[in-house]
Write a protein that holds these residues in place. Structure first.
Motif, mmCIF file in Angstrom:
data_model
loop_
_atom_site.group_PDB
_atom_site.id
_atom_site.type_symbol
_atom_site.label_atom_id
_atom_site.label_comp_id
_atom_site.label_asym_id
_atom_site.label_seq_id
_atom_site.Cartn_x
_atom_site.Cartn_y
_atom_site.Cartn_z
ATOM 1 N N LEU A 1 0.828 -1.196 0.000
ATOM 2 C CA LEU A 1 0.000 0.000 0.000
ATOM 3 C C LEU A 1 0.867 1.254 0.000
ATOM 4 C CD1 LEU A 1 -3.050 0.522 0.064
ATOM 5 C CD2 LEU A 1 -2.877 0.794 2.526
ATOM 6 N N VAL A 2 1.802 1.328 0.921
ATOM 7 C CA VAL A 2 2.795 2.403 0.950
ATOM 8 C C VAL A 2 4.146 1.770 1.220
ATOM 9 C CG1 VAL A 2 1.455 4.435 1.625
ATOM 10 C CG2 VAL A 2 2.165 2.824 3.360
ATOM 11 N N LYS A 3 5.171 2.275 0.553
ATOM 12 C CA LYS A 3 6.511 1.732 0.762
ATOM 13 C C LYS A 3 7.399 2.840 1.303
ATOM 14 C CE LYS A 3 10.010 -1.201 -1.229
ATOM 15 N NZ LYS A 3 10.522 -1.889 -2.402
ATOM 16 N N HIS A 4 7.628 2.813 2.618
ATOM 17 C CA HIS A 4 8.490 3.792 3.260
ATOM 18 C C HIS A 4 9.942 3.383 3.069
ATOM 19 C CE1 HIS A 4 5.098 5.711 5.256
ATOM 20 N NE2 HIS A 4 4.671 4.518 5.635
ATOM 21 N N THR A 5 10.840 4.363 3.031
ATOM 22 C CA THR A 5 12.259 4.040 2.959
ATOM 23 C C THR A 5 12.718 3.600 4.340
ATOM 24 O OG1 THR A 5 12.776 6.372 3.322
ATOM 25 C CG2 THR A 5 12.814 5.594 1.050
ATOM 26 N N LEU A 6 13.396 2.441 4.394
ATOM 27 C CA LEU A 6 13.858 1.906 5.658
ATOM 28 C C LEU A 6 15.135 2.617 6.073
ATOM 29 C CD1 LEU A 6 13.381 -1.879 4.894
ATOM 30 C CD2 LEU A 6 11.922 -0.457 6.289
ATOM 31 N N VAL A 7 15.114 3.249 7.239
ATOM 32 C CA VAL A 7 16.286 3.944 7.761
ATOM 33 C C VAL A 7 16.734 3.219 9.020
ATOM 34 C CG1 VAL A 7 17.178 6.118 8.686
ATOM 35 C CG2 VAL A 7 15.494 6.146 6.844
ATOM 36 N N LYS A 8 17.953 2.688 8.980
ATOM 37 C CA LYS A 8 18.519 2.021 10.153
ATOM 38 C C LYS A 8 19.455 2.997 10.843
ATOM 39 C CE LYS A 8 16.906 -2.119 9.061
ATOM 40 N NZ LYS A 8 15.886 -2.772 9.842
ATOM 41 N N LYS A 9 19.259 3.202 12.141
ATOM 42 C CA LYS A 9 20.125 4.121 12.867
ATOM 43 C C LYS A 9 21.507 3.524 13.086
ATOM 44 C CE LYS A 9 16.251 6.199 15.216
ATOM 45 N NZ LYS A 9 15.505 6.279 16.457
ATOM 46 N N ARG A 10 21.580 2.195 13.161
ATOM 47 C CA ARG A 10 22.858 1.520 13.309
ATOM 48 C C ARG A 10 22.763 0.157 12.648
ATOM 49 N NH1 ARG A 10 27.410 1.202 17.087
ATOM 50 N NH2 ARG A 10 28.037 -0.968 17.272
ATOM 51 N N THR A 11 23.713 -0.127 11.764
ATOM 52 C CA THR A 11 23.704 -1.411 11.070
ATOM 53 C C THR A 11 24.707 -2.385 11.662
ATOM 54 O OG1 THR A 11 25.224 -0.494 9.439
ATOM 55 C CG2 THR A 11 22.871 -0.491 8.879
ATOM 56 N N LYS A 12 25.726 -1.877 12.375
ATOM 57 C CA LYS A 12 26.708 -2.755 13.000
ATOM 58 C C LYS A 12 26.099 -3.445 14.211
ATOM 59 C CE LYS A 12 30.834 -1.029 13.745
ATOM 60 N NZ LYS A 12 31.862 -0.025 14.123
ATOM 61 N N LYS A 13 26.552 -4.679 14.474
ATOM 62 C CA LYS A 13 26.081 -5.422 15.637
ATOM 63 C C LYS A 13 26.734 -4.862 16.894
ATOM 64 C CE LYS A 13 24.697 -9.520 15.297
ATOM 65 N NZ LYS A 13 23.410 -10.168 15.486
ATOM 66 N N PHE A 14 26.028 -4.933 18.013
ATOM 67 C CA PHE A 14 26.623 -4.594 19.303
ATOM 68 C C PHE A 14 27.355 -5.841 19.785
ATOM 69 C CE2 PHE A 14 23.031 -1.649 19.112
ATOM 70 C CZ PHE A 14 23.675 -0.460 19.453
ATOM 71 N N ILE A 15 28.672 -5.721 20.011
ATOM 72 C CA ILE A 15 29.404 -6.909 20.439
ATOM 73 C C ILE A 15 29.748 -6.818 21.916
ATOM 74 C CG2 ILE A 15 30.304 -7.347 18.121
ATOM 75 C CD1 ILE A 15 33.062 -6.444 19.221
ATOM 76 N N ARG A 16 29.910 -7.968 22.517
ATOM 77 C CA ARG A 16 30.139 -8.063 23.958
ATOM 78 C C ARG A 16 31.553 -7.623 24.319
ATOM 79 N NH1 ARG A 16 29.069 -13.634 27.344
ATOM 80 N NH2 ARG A 16 29.512 -12.808 29.406
ATOM 81 N N HIS A 17 31.674 -6.983 25.468
ATOM 82 C CA HIS A 17 32.968 -6.509 25.957
ATOM 83 C C HIS A 17 33.933 -7.679 26.143
ATOM 84 C CE1 HIS A 17 35.893 -4.091 27.994
ATOM 85 N NE2 HIS A 17 35.684 -4.636 29.175
ATOM 86 N N GLN A 18 35.127 -7.546 25.595
ATOM 87 C CA GLN A 18 36.222 -8.515 25.647
ATOM 88 C C GLN A 18 35.934 -9.807 24.881
ATOM 89 O OE1 GLN A 18 37.508 -8.971 29.763
ATOM 90 N NE2 GLN A 18 38.982 -7.303 29.463
ATOM 91 N N SER A 19 34.934 -9.799 23.993
ATOM 92 C CA SER A 19 34.678 -10.981 23.173
ATOM 93 C C SER A 19 35.764 -11.156 22.112
ATOM 94 C CB SER A 19 33.306 -10.890 22.509
ATOM 95 O OG SER A 19 33.276 -9.800 21.608
#
Length: 134
Positions: free
Chosen positions: A6-24
């Motif tokens: 019906l409507v196609k909005h543009t997808l905006v991702k604020k962050r594409t990188k994964k959050f990784i665990r400290h000292q992983s």
């Protein structure tokens, strides 16, 4: 005839990188899956400059584009033909996705009914066998 959203909005991702665990990156035993640091002296938890960023509510997607696939539809898992009827009035917003454990016979029935109702099925070709003519 393909079904268009019906409507196609543009997808905006604020962050594409994964959050990784400290000292992983330092230890093999510590997986990269995000866990919130709880230590009293932890640099990541205290948000020191140059450390990993932590997930926050502000990284969330816009309400209009949340759960929307790149084709412009939201997914709805369908297990049988009766569940497909739910999408009848929402065929421009939701697309059906046939559940993993659905048999080949039921899949065929779902795909046929979806064509009649003009509903898009994302995995319509899954477990589809063409009949060999002798």
């Amino acid at each position: 005839m393909t079904v268009r959203p019906l409507v196609k909005h543009t997808l905006v991702k604020k962050r594409t990188k994964k959050f990784i665990r400290h000292q992983s990156d330092r230890y093999v035993k510590v997986k990269s899956n995000w866990r919130k640091p709880k230590g009293i002296d932890n640099r990541v938890r205290r948000r020191f400059k140059g450390m990993y960023l932590m997930p926050k509510i502000g990284y969330g997607s816009a309400t209009k584009t949340r759960h929307v696939c790149p084709d412009g539809f939201k997914k709805f898992v369908v297990h049988n033909v009766k569940e497909l009827e739910v999408l009848m009035m929402q065929n421009r917003t939701f697309s059906g996705e046939i559940a993993h454990a659905t048999s080949a016979r039921t899949r065929k029935a779902i795909v046929e009914r979806a064509q009649q109702l003009n509903i898009k099925i994302t995995n319509a070709n899954a477990r589809l066998r063409s009949e060999a003519t002798d």
